[in-house]
Design a protein around this motif. Sequence first.
Motif, PDB file in Angstrom:
ATOM      1  N   THR A 107      47.958 -25.015-135.150  1.00  0.00           N
ATOM      2  CA  THR A 107      47.638 -23.589-135.277  1.00  0.00           C
ATOM      3  C   THR A 107      48.724 -22.860-136.052  1.00  0.00           C
ATOM      4  OG1 THR A 107      46.381 -23.604-133.219  1.00  0.00           O
ATOM      5  CG2 THR A 107      47.184 -21.477-133.972  1.00  0.00           C
ATOM      6  N   VAL A 108      49.984 -23.174-135.765  1.00  0.00           N
ATOM      7  CA  VAL A 108      51.100 -22.531-136.455  1.00  0.00           C
ATOM      8  C   VAL A 108      51.102 -22.895-137.933  1.00  0.00           C
ATOM      9  CG1 VAL A 108      53.611 -22.428-136.625  1.00  0.00           C
ATOM     10  CG2 VAL A 108      52.525 -22.409-134.376  1.00  0.00           C
ATOM     11  N   VAL A 109      51.019 -24.177-138.235  1.00  0.00           N
ATOM     12  CA  VAL A 109      51.125 -24.643-139.621  1.00  0.00           C
ATOM     13  C   VAL A 109      49.948 -24.160-140.463  1.00  0.00           C
ATOM     14  CG1 VAL A 109      51.106 -26.746-141.049  1.00  0.00           C
ATOM     15  CG2 VAL A 109      52.617 -26.590-139.057  1.00  0.00           C
ATOM     16  N   ASP A 110      48.793 -23.966-139.838  1.00  0.00           N
ATOM     17  CA  ASP A 110      47.627 -23.456-140.571  1.00  0.00           C
ATOM     18  C   ASP A 110      47.852 -22.046-141.117  1.00  0.00           C
ATOM     19  OD1 ASP A 110      46.157 -25.737-140.311  1.00  0.00           O
ATOM     20  OD2 ASP A 110      44.883 -25.008-138.667  1.00  0.00           O
ATOM     21  N   LEU A 111      48.870 -21.345-140.625  1.00  0.00           N
ATOM     22  CA  LEU A 111      49.175 -20.006-141.130  1.00  0.00           C
ATOM     23  C   LEU A 111      49.937 -20.035-142.450  1.00  0.00           C
ATOM     24  CD1 LEU A 111      50.165 -18.288-137.763  1.00  0.00           C
ATOM     25  CD2 LEU A 111      48.144 -17.784-139.157  1.00  0.00           C
ATOM     26  N   LEU A 112      50.403 -21.208-142.861  1.00  0.00           N
ATOM     27  CA  LEU A 112      51.091 -21.352-144.146  1.00  0.00           C
ATOM     28  C   LEU A 112      50.066 -21.541-145.258  1.00  0.00           C
ATOM     29  CD1 LEU A 112      53.920 -23.811-143.062  1.00  0.00           C
ATOM     30  CD2 LEU A 112      54.300 -21.498-143.967  1.00  0.00           C
ATOM     31  N   ASP A 113      50.209 -20.766-146.317  1.00  0.00           N
ATOM     32  CA  ASP A 113      49.336 -20.890-147.484  1.00  0.00           C
ATOM     33  C   ASP A 113      50.133 -21.573-148.588  1.00  0.00           C
ATOM     34  OD1 ASP A 113      47.360 -20.681-149.370  1.00  0.00           O
ATOM     35  OD2 ASP A 113      47.644 -18.527-149.720  1.00  0.00           O
TER      36      ASP A 113
END
Length: 283
Positions: A142-148
Amino acid sequence: MTPAPSVTARATTYDELLRRVRAGGLGPDPAALRISVAFTTRQAVRHDGRGTGYRNEVLSLRLAEAVGSCAVEPGTLHDSAVEECVGADLARLLEHPLTPVRVAALDAYLMHVTPHTPDHGAQAVPLPAGPSLEKSRARARTVVDLLDLAPGSTVLVVGVVNSLLEALRARGLRYVPCDLKGGITEWGETVVTDALAATDRCDALLVSGMTLGNGTFEALREHALARGRQLVMFAQTGSAVLPRFLGHGVSAVCAEPYPFFWLDGGPGTLHRYRAADHPGGTR
């Protein structure tokens, strides 16, 4: 038609946010609010299949229905500090000489005023029940998915969590692990201790809310803002504080208020915030 999220009042610096809260500019007068419960949570963990373990200690303050938290280095917070918080008004605790007390008090106040709800820009993400490692990995995704970021980009990770590093690897992202304690990662990589010295070789920053408690958050926020780099926060410490900086250096937040995923094997909830979901500036 679904109504747009309200724009939560934001701040350009941590000190500005603290001043506005102390002055009652974001809600009720802190002097009229009292902490009913203060407690610490201490944890040691070593996941099955992992070669290293770690310890956590968190100070938490309860204000009505809200709980604000700040992680501390294990063993550094005396019991007297906890006892001083019980029954104390928020105004006094926001002036407390110990930074973790001030951060936990600010978090409790903002959690009370602006809880993690869609009206305040939060998107709830269910965290499934399961063993500690499974829950850790689910949170990390969930955290890493916030990186674009495109594969091959490099991320500065401040506050080393092996599940986060594992999730970055799965995305094809490189990383520089950083933690004040130093050491090595699960994969034998050296953990650097100076975050600012490593920022220029990284394309984005993935930073723990613990930086609020150790006083390093502002320098990282200012760097991200000046260089136009993504700054994604994963926050058990200051989960209600960090969304206030969206659009002012912080690009996204994965907020995780108490109780944290490592306390319970049952289902839980994370709350995602993105700067794009919060149009407008400070008010």
